[in-house]
Design an enzyme around this catalytic site. Structure first.
Site, PDB file in Angstrom:
ATOM      1  CG  HIS A  37       4.091   4.437 -10.767  1.00 17.65           C
ATOM      2  ND1 HIS A  37       4.656   4.008 -11.949  1.00 17.65           N
ATOM      3  CD2 HIS A  37       5.117   4.715  -9.948  1.00 17.65           C
ATOM      4  CE1 HIS A  37       5.983   4.047 -11.846  1.00 17.65           C
ATOM      5  NE2 HIS A  37       6.292   4.470 -10.628  1.00 17.65           N
ATOM      6  CD  GLN A  61      15.639   8.734  -5.870  1.00 19.54           C
ATOM      7  OE1 GLN A  61      14.951   9.524  -5.219  1.00 19.54           O
ATOM      8  NE2 GLN A  61      15.166   7.558  -6.258  1.00 19.54           N
ATOM      9  CD  GLN A 153      11.623   4.284  -2.223  1.00 15.55           C
ATOM     10  OE1 GLN A 153      12.557   4.757  -2.849  1.00 15.55           O
ATOM     11  NE2 GLN A 153      10.422   4.124  -2.764  1.00 15.55           N
ATOM     12  CG  MET A 184       4.071  -4.004 -13.790  1.00 16.22           C
ATOM     13  SD  MET A 184       2.568  -3.050 -14.037  1.00 16.22           S
ATOM     14  CE  MET A 184       1.562  -4.292 -14.814  1.00 16.22           C
TER      15      MET A 184
END
Ligand code: AMP
Length: 279
Positions: A37, A61, A153, A184
């Site tokens: 992130h 989701q 995605q 990760m």
């Protein structure tokens, strides 16, 4: 760093930043932030002046049998990490603040979502597109950064952006891995020590396939079979392993270097991990 809990306050702040001439970038996340992130925040900073990070475990989701309730929530530490990385704002709405209880409008990409994760998680991408569309409307960023880790995605979001004419540039950031190769993921925290060791077979198999392609292998079935054998030998069961066209996500018979990828999802005792490589 500013912290916002409601769409209205975040929207007003973003509008003000834009009036001052700042370019805004959005990094949507579900929190429990790790170095993957952080790399998205750094990537966003290359393209804009003010990075907004959303931290929201999006209920729409998750299917009822999935890990919504148990998904790791570490909001205080997440905000510290965002601030340290130079994010300008974090958005942490409560689910009932973002969704009206009688919400009945969805954003649903219907083509690229069909295979792979979408096939196994039927409502997943509809939930992702709906929440990302809401975030786009609230923040109105000029760019938004998503990780290649979730290959399908990014493809679905890029298609949504094109189809709905969002004036937003989508940036795909590379996968950040642990030193030993494991991609990760917030869900890695669920792995037992033994599962963690054996999970290395996923990235090992993908890297071996990449090497085979560099050495001249082009046959998708040969590559897929070798990957399946490696992960199965380590007690991970493939949901799917596919050599695909990176743009259309369609399975392909022969690798086209520079335009192909391998996507995989594997299960081990109730856990599910995804990974991919570009070829
Ligand atoms: P998540 O919090 O899992 O919904 O992920 C938020 C964003 O971070 C998505 O765009 C992910 O693709 C991205 N992301 C997650 N893991 C990684 C990783 N290992 N490397 C790069 N990006 C990642």
């Amino acid at each position: 760093m500013e912290i916002f809990k409601t769409p209205e306050t975040l929207h007003a702040w973003c509008a003000d930043q834009k009036r001052q001439g700042f370019k805004i970038g959005l990094v949507p996340t579900m929190g429990n932030l790790h170095e993957g992130h952080m790399s998205l925040i750094r990537e966003a900073k290359q393209y804009c002046d003010k990075v907004v990070v959303s931290i929201f475990v999006n209920p729409t989701q998750f299917a009822p049998n999935e890990d919504y309730d148990n998904y790791p929530r570490t909001e205080v530490v997440d905000c510290e990490k965002c601030e340290a990385e130079g994010a300008a704002a974090a958005f942490l709405p409560a689910p009932e603040v973002l969704y009206a209880t009688d919400a009945s409008t969805w954003v649903h990409e219907t083509e690229l979502e069909r295979g792979y994760c979408g096939a196994q998680r039927p409502i997943h991408f509809r939930g992702v597109c709906t929440v990302v569309a809401k975030l786009f409307n609230i923040v109105q960023p000029e760019i938004a950064v998503f990780g290649q880790k979730d290959f399908q995605q990014v493809a679905v979001i890029s298609r949504m952006v094109r189809d709905l004419s969002y004036p937003i540039q989508i940036i795909r950031a590379p996968i950040v891995r642990e030193a030993d190769g494991l991609a990760m993921s917030s869900r890695n925290a669920y792995l037992s020590a033994e599962q963690r060791v054996k999970a290395l077979s996923l990235s090992r198999a993908l890297f071996a396939a990449q090497k085979s392609v560099a050495e001249g292998e082009r046959d998708s079935h040969t590559l897929e079979a070798a990957i399946r054998a490696e992960v199965v030998a380590n007690d991970w069961l493939p949901d799917y392993v596919n050599v695909i066209d990176s743009a259309t996500l369609m399975p392909i018979e022969k690798v086209v270097p520079g335009a192909s990828a391998i996507l995989l999802a594997c299960r081990c005792g109730g856990l599910r991990l995804i990974d991919n490589v570009l070829l």
